[in-house]
Design an enzyme around this catalytic site. Structure first.
Site, PDB file in Angstrom:
ATOM      1  N   GLU A 289       4.888  13.747  37.640  1.00 56.38           N
ATOM      2  CA  GLU A 289       5.863  13.470  38.687  1.00 56.38           C
ATOM      3  C   GLU A 289       5.240  13.555  40.085  1.00 56.38           C
ATOM      4  O   GLU A 289       4.144  13.079  40.306  1.00 56.38           O
ATOM      5  CB  GLU A 289       7.092  14.360  38.498  1.00 56.38           C
ATOM      6  CG  GLU A 289       7.743  14.136  37.129  1.00 56.38           C
ATOM      7  CD  GLU A 289       9.116  14.761  36.997  1.00 56.38           C
ATOM      8  OE1 GLU A 289       9.914  14.746  37.951  1.00 56.38           O
ATOM      9  OE2 GLU A 289       9.413  15.269  35.889  1.00 56.38           O
TER      10      GLU A 289
ATOM     11  N   ASP B 140      19.424  13.260  35.776  1.00 55.96           N
ATOM     12  CA  ASP B 140      18.116  13.895  35.663  1.00 55.96           C
ATOM     13  C   ASP B 140      18.276  15.372  36.035  1.00 55.96           C
ATOM     14  O   ASP B 140      19.351  15.823  36.439  1.00 55.96           O
ATOM     15  CB  ASP B 140      17.089  13.189  36.549  1.00 55.96           C
ATOM     16  CG  ASP B 140      15.666  13.315  36.013  1.00 55.96           C
ATOM     17  OD1 ASP B 140      15.370  14.317  35.332  1.00 55.96           O
ATOM     18  OD2 ASP B 140      14.846  12.421  36.283  1.00 55.96           O
TER      19      ASP B 140
END
Length: 636
Positions: free
Chosen positions: A522, A313
């Site tokens: 997020e 990521d």
């Protein structure tokens, strides 16, 4: 006579020598890895045998477009470039502008010694969501409510065309998280709390990449040509199970629970030929996934036989340490050793390249581990035809696919099927409020989310965290959809947050209230209270006390609604529907019936969380799978 024989023999020798040199030259210019007729394995073996360490490490490096250039691509032999959330070549960039940018980077890659094309990746998590005028589909939670894998596959195919329309061949989607706690800020990226539904929705991979051929080897990545894109199953593994839903935190669960809840979507993704898998920021029982060799190499690669590449990521290896980037050499060693093949750096690429080069030269990281990573990256690039079609130069043929009417119709269908009817009372049991009559003297539409395209699209739309307002991209708000659906003689009045006196004194036939959450993505979306954004609760009270009212909730997850349910006649969960707001009006007014089913348990109070179907203590406001239905109304 003798002289002639000698001269003749000499000339023949020269001709033979020239022919021999020519044949040697031809042999030298023939590169097996560039021959599409050669078997995939032979091409990979030939190319990797020609590569230097610097060229191999370049392939393992992914950088953001903001630090990329033709010269950087050439000098460092970079293997991949990405657009992070909101990272665009220009505000409101056209498809042609995107293509020009991608091609500029690609030309740098093609000018290197071996001419290995780079692969450009982008987050296309509900349509091509970074790009102006793209079709924005409902977020995954809404797609899960449809219970329609074929529709999700169609949305994937449409997304692939729109991504290719901008010259991009790789998407960081789908998210196949199983969100077990709605307090998590990424819960809307999860199709369901039920792993079986997540498994079904991996059909989107076949839409993005194409259907794998019969007898295709399990685990091998597959992309069916230049109208399709490489997909990425993420975030491996357990991202949706963290304690209290805290993003990037720790998932505490035993091996059986990990396999039965969080892993099933990956089985299906690999069977469908998914090209890449992204590792999660989160930990499993205290071990960071970016450092977990047993799960990345041992289980994903060796047990499940995944043969595409594993990608980190964003700054994922940096976060192996606390604080992030505290010991970068350790992070490089640990992440690469765990089995991550491509590192999303994304900015400090020279630090990564220098660090990894040093560790290989010192023997800390083996050349066999480097070769495994590069083989996997090359396998994806060869398999998707990137060596044969590296540039999108001539391919402006797809630019009209971006935001096409056909794709918007698919998105509108998805909106209709995603709506979940939670309550539908009326003047009597046999006269429920919904579907609403199109013909009425005057109706009230109220609420912060009724006429706000940014709110109804949510996070990961144009900007990473999403936006407010109606200027971010092209689409139809719910209010506009209502106005386009009712009878031309029906007066539609919109007030953001009317007071009770206004509602009582204006002779409205009924009210429609549209409220919910503001956009987030997020960690910014992590929430312990899960409330409707102000002034939503007061708007519900002010409209629903004096009027018959339908309330539409725009949210990325279940929110606190129990205190208001008694006031409300009809209650609809619309999730984050995207750009096609008319799909909401289609169902509110009965052109289509309600069919959606809850993909998540709707709690009464946040104190009950986490609470999922099958738990011993299960006392929801609305249970998993709940959803009232209505029949389409014949308005003729």
């Amino acid at each position: 006579m003798g002289r002639r024989v000698v001269i003749s023999s000499l000339l023949m020798g020269i001709v033979f020598l020239c022919d021999h040199l020519t044949s040697m030259s031809d042999a030298a210019t023939y590169l097996k890895y560039k021959d599409p007729k050669q078997p995939l394995g032979a091409r990979i073996k030939d190319l990797i045998g020609r590569m230097t360490l610097a060229e191999k490490i370049g392939q393992m490096t992914q950088i953001d477009r903001s630090v990329a250039s033709t010269d950087v691509m050439k000098k460092y032999m970079i293997g991949s470039v990405l657009s992070g959330g909101g990272s665009v070549p220009a505000e409101r960039a056209s498809p042609e502008t995107w293509i020009e940018m991608v091609n500029d980077f690609q030309k740098g890659s093609l000018s290197t010694r071996l001419g290995i094309p780079m692969i450009y990746g982008i987050d296309a998590v509900h349509g091509h969501n970074n790009v102006y005028k793209a079709t924005i589909f409902p977020h995954n939670i809404g797609m899960g409510a449809t219970r329609d894998p074929e529709l999700v596959k169609k949305a994937g195919a449409a997304t692939a065309l729109e991504v290719r329309a901008t010259g991009i061949p790789y998407v960081f989607a789908p998210c196949i998280a199983v969100c077990r706690d709605p307090r998590w800020g990424r819960c809307y990226e999860s199709y369901s709390e039920d792993p079986a539904i997540v498994q079904e929705m991996t059909a989107i991979i076949s839409g993005l990449q194409g259907d794998i051929p019969d007898n295709f080897s399990k685990g091998v990545p597959f992309v069916a040509g230049k109208n399709k894109v490489a997909a990425c199953a993420k975030h491996y593994v357990g991202d949706g199970g963290t304690t209290k839903g805290i993003n990037e935190n720790n998932t505490v669960i035993d091996w059986h629970g990990l396999l039965s809840i969080h892993m099933p979507g990956y089985y299906n993704s690999i069977i469908r030929g998914v090209s890449t898998v992204m590792v999660s920021y989160s930990s499993w029982n205290g071990i960071k996934m970016h450092a977990n060799r047993d799960l990345v190499t041992g289980f994903l690669k060796n047990t499940m036989k995944f043969r595409g590449f594993v990608i980190s990521d964003w700054q994922g290896i940096d976060r192996i340490t606390t604080p992030p980037h505290a010991n970068y050499s350790y992070s490089i060693e640990t992440g690469i050793h765990a089995g991550i093949d491509m590192i999303m750096v994304p900015y400090n690429y020279t630090e990564f390249i220098d660090g990894l080069t040093s560790e290989v030269k010192k023997g800390i990281i083996s050349m066999s581990r480097i070769d495994d990573a590069v083989k996997r990256i090359l396998r994806v690039k060869f398999q998707m035809g990137l060596f044969e079609n590296p540039l999108a130069l001539a391919d402006t043929s797809l630019v009209n696919q971006l935001g096409s009417q056909e794709h918007r119709e698919i998105a509108r269908e998805a909106v209709r099927k995603s709506l979940v009817l939670l309550k539908n009372n009326g003047k009597s049991a046999d006269q429920p409020l919904l579907p609403l009559p199109k013909k009425a003297p005057k109706i009230l539409v109220a609420g912060s989310h009724a006429h706000n395209l940014g709110y109804q699209c949510g996070g990961w739309t144009i900007q990473w965290q999403g936006l407010s307002g109606n200027n971010l991209t092209s689409g139809t708000t719910i209010l506009e959809g209502i106005k386009n659906t009712v009878d031309p003689k029906t007066e539609v009045v919109y007030k953001l947050n009317p007071d009770v006196d206004y509602v009582k004194s204006n002779g409205f036939s009924y009210g429609i209230v549209v409220v919910g959450e503001h956009p987030y993505a997020e960690t910014a979306g992590d929430s312990l209270n899960l409330t409707i954004a102000a002034p939503g609760p007061s708007t519900i009270a002010n409209v629903c006390k004096p009027l018959s009212c339908a309330v539409v909730i725009i949210s990325g997850r279940p929110v606190v609604i129990q205190p208001y349910v008694e006031l409300i006649d009809a209650l609809v969960a619309a999730w984050l529907p995207g750009t096609e707001g008319k799909g909401v009006a289609d169902v509110l007014f009965g052109d289509y019936g309600f069919t959606g089913k809850l993909p998540r348990t709707w709690f009464k109070t946040v104190d009950q969380l986490p609470m999922n179907v099958g738990d011993k203590r299960y006392d929801p406001l609305f249970p998993f799978g709940f959803g009232l239905t209505t029949e389409p109304r014949n308005h003729a």
